[in-house]
Structure formats: structure tokens, C-alpha cells
Design an enzyme around this catalytic site. Sequence first.
Site, PDB file in Angstrom:
ATOM      1  N   ASP A  13     -10.529   2.313   2.604  1.00 29.28           N
ATOM      2  CA  ASP A  13     -10.709   1.649   3.900  1.00 29.28           C
ATOM      3  C   ASP A  13     -11.551   2.482   4.865  1.00 29.28           C
ATOM      4  O   ASP A  13     -12.483   1.968   5.493  1.00 29.28           O
ATOM      5  CB  ASP A  13      -9.355   1.338   4.538  1.00 29.28           C
ATOM      6  CG  ASP A  13      -8.669   0.134   3.920  1.00 29.28           C
ATOM      7  OD1 ASP A  13      -9.381  -0.738   3.373  1.00 29.28           O
ATOM      8  OD2 ASP A  13      -7.434   0.055   3.984  1.00 29.28           O
ATOM      9  N   LYS A  39       0.811  -1.215   0.000  1.00 30.13           N
ATOM     10  CA  LYS A  39       0.000   0.000   0.000  1.00 30.13           C
ATOM     11  C   LYS A  39       0.847   1.268   0.000  1.00 30.13           C
ATOM     12  O   LYS A  39       0.533   2.236  -0.707  1.00 30.13           O
ATOM     13  CB  LYS A  39      -0.963  -0.014   1.188  1.00 30.13           C
ATOM     14  CG  LYS A  39      -2.026  -1.102   1.095  1.00 30.13           C
ATOM     15  CD  LYS A  39      -3.012  -1.014   2.249  1.00 30.13           C
ATOM     16  CE  LYS A  39      -4.083  -2.093   2.140  1.00 30.13           C
ATOM     17  NZ  LYS A  39      -5.094  -1.990   3.224  1.00 30.13           N
TER      18      LYS A  39
END
Length: 316
Positions: A128, A92
Site C-alpha cells: 500500500d 490484513k
Amino acid sequence: QRDGSVWTRIWVVAESTIDRRPPVSGATRLAAVIGDPVRHSLSPTLLGAAFAETGLDWTYVALEVADGSVRGALDGMRAFGISGLSVTMPHKAAVAALVDRCVDDAAALGAVNCVVVEEGQLVGYNTDGGGFLDGLAHDSGMDVTGRRVVVLGAGGAARAVVQALAGAGASEVVVANRTLERAEEAAAMAGSVGRAVELSLGHSDGRLEGALVDALGGAELVVNATSVGMGGVSEMSTIHQPVDPALIGVGSVVVDLIYYPAETALMAAMRVRGVETYGGLSMLVCQAARAFTLWTGVEAPVVAMRAAAQDVLASR
């Protein structure tokens, strides 16, 4: 009872299992998830179900990309015309540094879990935090505006949740972590409403212990973003709980971001006390749903995605 609700439910379930996509052809668009390892990922299940339910001519695969090979993976995305990319650990941060640009929340987090092709550029998003809020609204109906929240843990998921909570108007976001420095870094994502405490009850002077006890006792929402309780352990032992459940007020809502097992030791302990408690499946589904919509512009079929994930998890 052919005219009864049972038949209606059976028909709806049967309809949702039909793959409405045309056969794979030269026009089929490709999306993928990269990670290392990636075989355990539920993303192919979630996004595959979404494409099947909507009938879009897309397909979705998992691609294992070794740590350190992200630049090549993004070059491959450009070269092969991959239309969307999900990103999981440990990539990420590397993807955030290598895409053409990041939207504001992903740039602030320094983490990307979704890459979208926009006018020929690879643009990094982080779904998220938004997925957490969507899941919370689905499960509990809670609006976090003006709420006092405690987040346990300071990793990537915790930081995204902290950022989203502050952006949605939480009045206080306390981050509790065993390493106070990391808690402070995560709490900074909440700006002026963020505060850090150490996730420990063993200090002889009582100051940090009191801060944690006060935060948990006054919290309206408690989020476990640690890995404690993951891996199928379900005993109600404090070894498998991130914090003493007795410290959490009975009027709180508790969300454990772990989605397997479906009920962690913390969740079981809180339910015994009558506390409203939810697992992490809704966040998992909703962050994937946001990625689906970013890629396609189509509303995600969340019900079908959740059902597909539950079927896979039930077989584990």
C-alpha cells in the site's frame, strides 16, 4: 486519416484489449484475493488485465473467506499451490500474524495485503505505501523528500502511507484523526518526523484547533485517508468533507485515497480553489502492480491495469 495519430491510438487501445494468455490448462498458475466481503473488489479486474496483457499463464479469482477463517485459507494456499494471494479487509492483520514471516515494513504495520511464495514459505508484504508513492509520482511527479505532509485519518491505509512518506524522506508527517490516541499510534509509524493532532475544530482553548490549522496551512501535500466522501456522494457540503477545504493552502497537492466516486466532495472543493488534486485510483493500481511483480518477476502493465479499472468503475 489512416496515417494519423488517431489511428495509432485506436490500434494501441485495441492491442491492449487482447488476452495473450494461453488457454487454461493443468499448468496454469492461480492467484487470488481473500476478503469478507470480496465481491466488490477490483483486484480480479486489475490482476486479470495484467496477466492478459503480459500473456502469462496465470489466472486470478476472488475468494470470500469469513472473518476468523484465515488460518484455513493459508493452509489451502499451501495445499492447492496457489502462487500469490492478495489480502483485503478484514484479514490484513490476521494474515500478518499467520504467514511464515513478514518483510520489515509489513511487520512494523502488523498488516499484510500481499502474500508471496518464497522457497516454500508464505511471506507477507504490504504494497500500500509503495503503491501510494508510485501513484503520487505518476499523477503529480512529486518527490516527497523534504516535504511537509498532513495525513487525515489513522486507519490501515493511513498508517501505510505515513510509513512510506517517512521512509521516502518527508520532513514532517502530521496525522490528524478524531481520536488523538489513534493519531499518535499512526504518527509513530513516521518515527521522529511524525506528529499527531486531533481532527476537530471545536476545542475552546484553541490549542488543538491551532495545531491543525497550522499543519494544514503549511502542508505541501495533504492526503485524505478517511472514508468521508466514499459511496457516490459528490455534493460539496462540509458534511461530506473530512476537513474544511479553506484550511488547506492553495499551493498544496491534495490526494484523496477514495477512488469511487472519481471526484469526491473534497476534490471538487479543492479544484474550485485551483488546488492540484488527485483521487485514489493510482494508488489502487500501483499497489496491485507491485503485487503482480512480486509474484511473477515481470514488470506490471500499469496502463492496461488502469484502463481495465476505469472501464469497470465507469459502469457502476
